[in-house]
Design an enzyme around this catalytic site. Structure first.
Site, short mmCIF file in Angstrom:
data_model
loop_
_atom_site.label_atom_id
_atom_site.label_comp_id
_atom_site.label_asym_id
_atom_site.label_seq_id
_atom_site.Cartn_x
_atom_site.Cartn_y
_atom_site.Cartn_z
N TYR A 287 5.03 6.93 14.71
CA TYR A 287 3.45 6.45 14.64
C TYR A 287 2.30 7.54 14.66
O TYR A 287 1.05 7.71 14.46
CB TYR A 287 3.48 5.06 15.96
CG TYR A 287 2.53 5.01 15.88
CD1 TYR A 287 1.92 3.77 14.34
CD2 TYR A 287 1.01 4.55 16.89
CE1 TYR A 287 0.77 2.61 14.34
CE2 TYR A 287 -0.04 4.44 16.53
CZ TYR A 287 0.10 2.95 15.47
OH TYR A 287 -1.43 2.05 15.15
N ASN B 191 -6.97 -0.02 6.10
CA ASN B 191 -6.37 -0.64 7.29
C ASN B 191 -4.89 -1.25 7.78
O ASN B 191 -5.03 -0.98 8.83
CB ASN B 191 -7.19 -0.86 7.49
CG ASN B 191 -6.98 -2.35 8.86
OD1 ASN B 191 -7.45 -2.10 9.51
ND2 ASN B 191 -6.30 -3.96 8.63
N SER C 95 -5.91 5.69 14.88
CA SER C 95 -5.40 5.49 16.18
C SER C 95 -6.05 6.42 17.74
O SER C 95 -6.21 7.75 16.90
CB SER C 95 -3.82 4.64 16.63
OG SER C 95 -3.32 4.56 18.08
N VAL D 119 1.39 -1.17 0.40
CA VAL D 119 -0.26 0.16 -0.16
C VAL D 119 1.02 1.40 -0.19
O VAL D 119 0.57 2.40 -0.12
CB VAL D 119 -1.05 0.14 1.12
CG1 VAL D 119 -2.29 -1.33 0.93
CG2 VAL D 119 -0.07 -0.07 2.62
N LYS E 7 -0.77 9.01 12.68
CA LYS E 7 -1.87 8.52 12.53
C LYS E 7 -2.51 10.30 12.84
O LYS E 7 -3.84 10.18 12.60
CB LYS E 7 -1.87 7.43 13.71
CG LYS E 7 -1.59 6.51 13.76
CD LYS E 7 -2.31 5.50 11.94
CE LYS E 7 -1.97 4.00 12.03
NZ LYS E 7 -2.61 3.26 11.23
#
Length: 253
Positions: free
Chosen positions: A154, A89, A141, A63, A158
């Site tokens: 991260y 996802n 998240s 992806v 997110k």
């Protein structure tokens, strides 16, 4: 079956939240394109769907690569002729503080967690616009809403998913395309278990993370899948641009 006849793409569908969502969508009547970088895991998800009487197609895709996401959409259109639902996802976690984060780690996190969402939207939206309908769901998240130690890349990625979701929702509402994201906390997935088990003290890590959650437990993948089902269906027809915490109360504290 609330998704009867609809065509859905689920990325990261080889395990965890993705597999739970792909199989749940199928049980509710959707035709499901299972997209994953792991051929064995993705094929297994598609097999489970077919064994349960569903209609599924596996597509191998990284992806983070534009040409492969474009190919995913083209393959879906060639096989099913339309796209009604896209669940962006797929994701990775690369825990590190910013001073410990290499450029390669940073880029990998943003490519898989954020760039992939942009690419999915970029290539699926034109097909949804033609039909003047569609639902895009992105996995963000709780760390797109609040922060945690040693999650520099991260949290950044997110947080970007949350804002990209809202921005795309505004741009494409005129075409009756809804765009929302889910913000889970701890979920019992292979990625979560690996993170805990590879820590210096797995039991302490597990205990510390549970102590933050008012409900006192991690979620099961099916609980997140149920939220994705709601956002994919017409039951949520007046909801767009939302970042929905599914976190056991964590972000309420």
């Amino acid at each position: 079956m609330i998704l009867e006849g609809k065509v859905s793409i689920v990325t990261g569908a080889g395990s965890g939240i993705g597999r739970a969502t792909a199989t749940l969508f199928s049980r509710h009547g959707a035709r499901v394109v299972v997209a994953d970088v792991s051929e064995s895991a993705g094929v297994e998800t598609a097999r489970q769907i077919v064994d349960q009487g569903g209609d599924s197609l596996f597509v191998h895709v990284d992806v983070a690569k534009s040409e492969e996401v474009m190919g995913l959409v083209e393959t879906t259109m060639d096989h099913y002729g339309r796209i009604d639902i896209l669940f962006n996802n797929a994701g990775v976690t690369i825990p590190a503080r910013v001073t410990e984060t290499s450029q390669e780690m940073w880029q990998r996190s943003l490519d898989v967690n954020l760039k992939s969402v942009m690419l999915g939207c970029k290539y699926a939206l034109p097909e949804m616009i033609k039909n003047k309908s569609g639902s895009i769901i992105n996995t963000a998240s709780m760390l797109g809403l609040v922060v945690a130690p040693a999650q520099a890349s991260y949290c950044s990625a997110k947080g970007g998913v949350v804002m990209l979701t809202k921005q795309v929702a505004i741009d494409y509402a005129q075409y009756n395309v809804r765009v929302n994201c889910i913000c889970p906390s701890e979920v019992n997935t292979p990625m979560h278990r690996t993170f805990v088990e590879q820590s210096s003290d797995p039991e302490a890590t597990r205990r510390r993370r549970l102590e933050r959650i008012p409900l006192g437990r991690v979620a099961e993948p099916g609980e997140i899948a149920s939220v994705a089902l709601f956002l994919a269906s017409d039951d949520s027809s007046y909801i767009t641009g939302v970042a929905l915490p599914v976190d056991g109360g964590l972000t309420a504290t």
